[in-house]
Write an enzyme that holds these catalytic residues in place. Structure first.
Site, short mmCIF file in Angstrom:
data_model
loop_
_atom_site.label_atom_id
_atom_site.label_comp_id
_atom_site.label_asym_id
_atom_site.label_seq_id
_atom_site.Cartn_x
_atom_site.Cartn_y
_atom_site.Cartn_z
N SER A 148 -57.83 -15.95 59.43
CA SER A 148 -57.48 -16.34 61.50
C SER A 148 -56.05 -16.41 61.19
CB SER A 148 -58.57 -17.27 61.94
OG SER A 148 -59.77 -17.30 62.02
N ASN B 132 -50.76 -20.40 64.47
CA ASN B 132 -50.83 -21.13 62.96
C ASN B 132 -52.14 -20.09 61.65
OD1 ASN B 132 -51.81 -23.15 60.53
ND2 ASN B 132 -53.94 -23.63 61.59
C1 GRF Z 1 -52.64 -20.90 53.54
O1 GRF Z 1 -54.18 -21.16 52.80
C2 GRF Z 1 -53.37 -21.28 53.93
O2 GRF Z 1 -54.23 -20.48 55.63
C3 GRF Z 1 -53.41 -22.84 54.93
O3 GRF Z 1 -53.12 -23.36 53.91
C4 GRF Z 1 -53.08 -22.81 52.74
C5 GRF Z 1 -51.03 -22.79 52.33
O4 GRF Z 1 -50.26 -21.75 51.91
N1 GRF Z 1 -53.00 -23.48 55.61
P1 GRF Z 1 -49.16 -21.89 51.33
O5 GRF Z 1 -47.95 -23.18 51.48
O6 GRF Z 1 -48.60 -21.26 52.74
O7 GRF Z 1 -48.48 -21.24 49.81
#
Ligand code: GRF
Length: 197
Positions: free
Chosen positions: A132, A103
């Site tokens: 992270s 993740n």
């Molecule tokens: C990212 O900032 C990720 O860290 C978080 O959700 C956002 C997703 O952005 N879990 P995207 O859909 O990849 O543009």
């Protein structure tokens, strides 16, 4: 392109998905699964010729049925690795135990887990936050950390401006970590992840 099989789970815009699709990973994205219809990530996957599926909680009689449907869908291409790229739901233990799952989270864990991590960091007044990438276990934003990178908070940052800079870092760090996983170079012992070779 290597021979590892990847499934990517998404819920939103899909900028991290695009970064993965553009990178040399040592593996191929076999399927993109969304828990929401009509999101940008699905369009991006289709545009890249990657098969897509949706598994929508509201279409299921209960959460257990959804968990089961998601597990079935994710299992169908027999992936070596599952990547959460902006997936906004918690995975059932059955899925987490069956697959290696990575993740990307927009904070320096263990600070600011859960939703709205960027807003939480700004509200707390931290000067440094970041990205992270971690393995997923049965708790939220909790599993062993593969890599982190710092992003400075600038005076006048809004959640949108800060998140935009965080995403730029995500787009490099997530593909890098996925490539390491595809190369079999991530050794996990307890909470510690070592990069081999
Ligand atoms: C990212 O900032 C990720 O860290 C978080 O959700 C956002 C997703 O952005 N879990 P995207 O859909 O990849 O543009």
């Amino acid at each position: 392109m290597g021979n590892k099989r990847l499934v990517v789970l998404v819920s939103g815009e899909g900028s991290n998905l695009s970064a993965l699709l553009a990178a040399e990973l040592g593996g191929r994205v076999e399927l993109v699964v969304s828990d929401r219809p009509g999101v940008g990530a699905l369009e991006r996957a289709r545009g890249a010729g990657v098969p897509t599926a949706t598994v929508i909680l509201e279409d299921c009689p209960d959460r257990a049925t959804w968990d089961h449907a998601l597990l079935d869908m994710v299992s169908s291409p027999e992936p070596d690795l599952v990547v959460l790229a902006g997936f906004r739901r918690i995975l059932a233990p059955s899925l987490v135990r069956r697959f290696r799952v990575l993740n990307v989270h927009p904070s320096l864990l263990p600070a600011f887990p859960g939703n709205r991590a960027v807003e939480q960091a700004l509200a707390w007044g931290v000067k440094l936050t970041g990205v992270s990438v971690h393995f997923v276990d049965e708790q939220v934003d909790h599993g062993p950390i593969v890599a982190q990178q710092v992003v400075a908070v600038e005076p006048g940052d809004t959640p949108a401006t800060l998140h935009a800079r965080i995403k730029q870092v995500e787009h490099r760090l997530l593909p890098h970590c996925v490539a390491l996983a595809c190369q079999g170079r991530l050794h996990v012992e307890g909470r510690r992840v070592t990069v081999l070779g």
